[in-house]
Design an enzyme around this catalytic site. Sequence first.
Site, PDB file in Angstrom:
ATOM      1  NE  ARG A 165      -3.372   2.388   2.905  1.00 43.64           N
ATOM      2  CZ  ARG A 165      -4.173   2.542   3.952  1.00 43.64           C
ATOM      3  NH1 ARG A 165      -4.309   1.551   4.825  1.00 43.64           N
ATOM      4  NH2 ARG A 165      -4.832   3.657   4.147  1.00 43.64           N
ATOM      5  CG  ASP A 444      -4.636   3.124  11.181  1.00 43.65           C
ATOM      6  OD1 ASP A 444      -5.540   3.912  11.552  1.00 43.65           O
ATOM      7  OD2 ASP A 444      -4.797   2.287  10.276  1.00 43.65           O
TER       8      ASP A 444
END
Length: 530
Positions: A165, A444
Amino acid sequence: MVQQQHSTPLNFVVTSTSASEQLFTQAAVDFLSALVSKFQPRLTELLAQRQQQQQYYDQGQLPDFDAATRHLREGDWRIAELPQELTKRRLEITGPVDRKMVINALNADVDVFMADFEDAQSPTWQGLLEGQINLRDANLGNISFTDANGKQYALKAQPALLIARVRGLHLPEKHILYRQQAIAGALMDFALYLFHNYQTRLARGSGIYFYLPKLEHSREAAWWADVFHFSEQYLGLNTGSIRATVLIETLPAVFQMHEILHAMRDHIAALNCGRWDYIFSYIKTLRAHPDRVLPDRQVVTMTQPFLNAYSRLLVATCHRRGALAMGGMAAFIPSKDAQQNEQILAKVYADKELERDNGHDGTWIAHPGLAATVREVFVDGLDSDNQLDQQPDISDVDQALLLQPCSGERSEQGMRMNIRVALQYISAWLDGRGCVPIYGLMEDAATAEIARTSIWQWIKHGKTLNDGRIVTAELFTTLLDEEAARVKAEVGSARWQQQPFVQAQQLLLDITTAASLTEFLTLPGYQQLP
């Protein structure tokens, strides 16, 4: 400085290291230069269009389906046929790209490891380069690691499928300049991973796979499609050697899913419900709308009508076009307390049942300790590798439902929790760690964004807590001081001094009390990273 033997439009403003010398070979720099020269100017225009669109929302308009592309939504077309190895993605684990994490994730009892250069990774220069080397070594099959205690980690015989990613289009890479401006971090991540891994992966009959985050419009998907086509031609690859999964994690993108799939039809494999960033985007996109303010983040779950509609619409859209529909993140961390762990696993199981019953083909976890529980739902609970033959009922899904705010209280307790989570996460991020366990959840950047933008919006619209008090900048400042003292007591004075908690507290104060919403906390935060 990084040495370049030939002229290049790129200027590296960083000291050369072992990692950079391995990665920035002349051929790799030439490839990155070609990408940046061709695609950076257009990306600048795309980001400007995002700002223009946001101005319309701030003036009272709402996101909606585009009448001009109705023919695409109603047309009969499908994406390119999926590679066989991308048809079984029932369980994916995500995490940062540090060496130990890469090994543990690839060895987990999952189908896919999504190695995250974005929300789970603090973009320090050294961390990003070491991450690229870790993924290169993982693809070569020779990655290993020995920790400070002498414990050794090595890759098992048949690891999970690796997908990288890259950073979002909005994130710069300040260590490489093009025309005196920072290049797109996404282009650096993409170029280095593709260039250093395509031969290894193609030699064993695989493809080069990416996750693309935070797209807001199909024109951005078209930009990526052009990047992929150009790269394949540059490297002499067949069309479709590069395949992508696009995260539908912004509110505008949910109204563009057919268009995104169509724009990337030669290269796309799936869409993913990036639920936490989606909630953050709901707040950010509708920041000027006082009737669209969300409650405490703890009650904004996938059972809420607007989020459940988003899930069902994504599944129906993907399956109609032959793409997989991936579910979202289970952020829980297993507990050592047996009774508490039983409750955690029950919540995870119920959440994944909802996704499976909505028709998703797979889902995410952040901790390998959840794999066994989720496999009961998405492996044992399925009769095949995916649910491409499933079509959920979306007769009720329209603009109103997708934008419907959910009910729930705004509490002092919820506000204090938001402050503590955001403070600890920002401190960790500034310290070089992008994925952090906090109070039983794997936090996150996305979850920290929810925490701070919720409070900003409550302040902007003068919302009241359930005890009747109006949320003001002064109230937030008071609670921030109190919660900072609490966090200091929890972590201890030594750790408080060693890590940038004071710096994080100031950043959180600045962006939460600012007159205008800071688009991403990672943008001002990035300027404080080495």
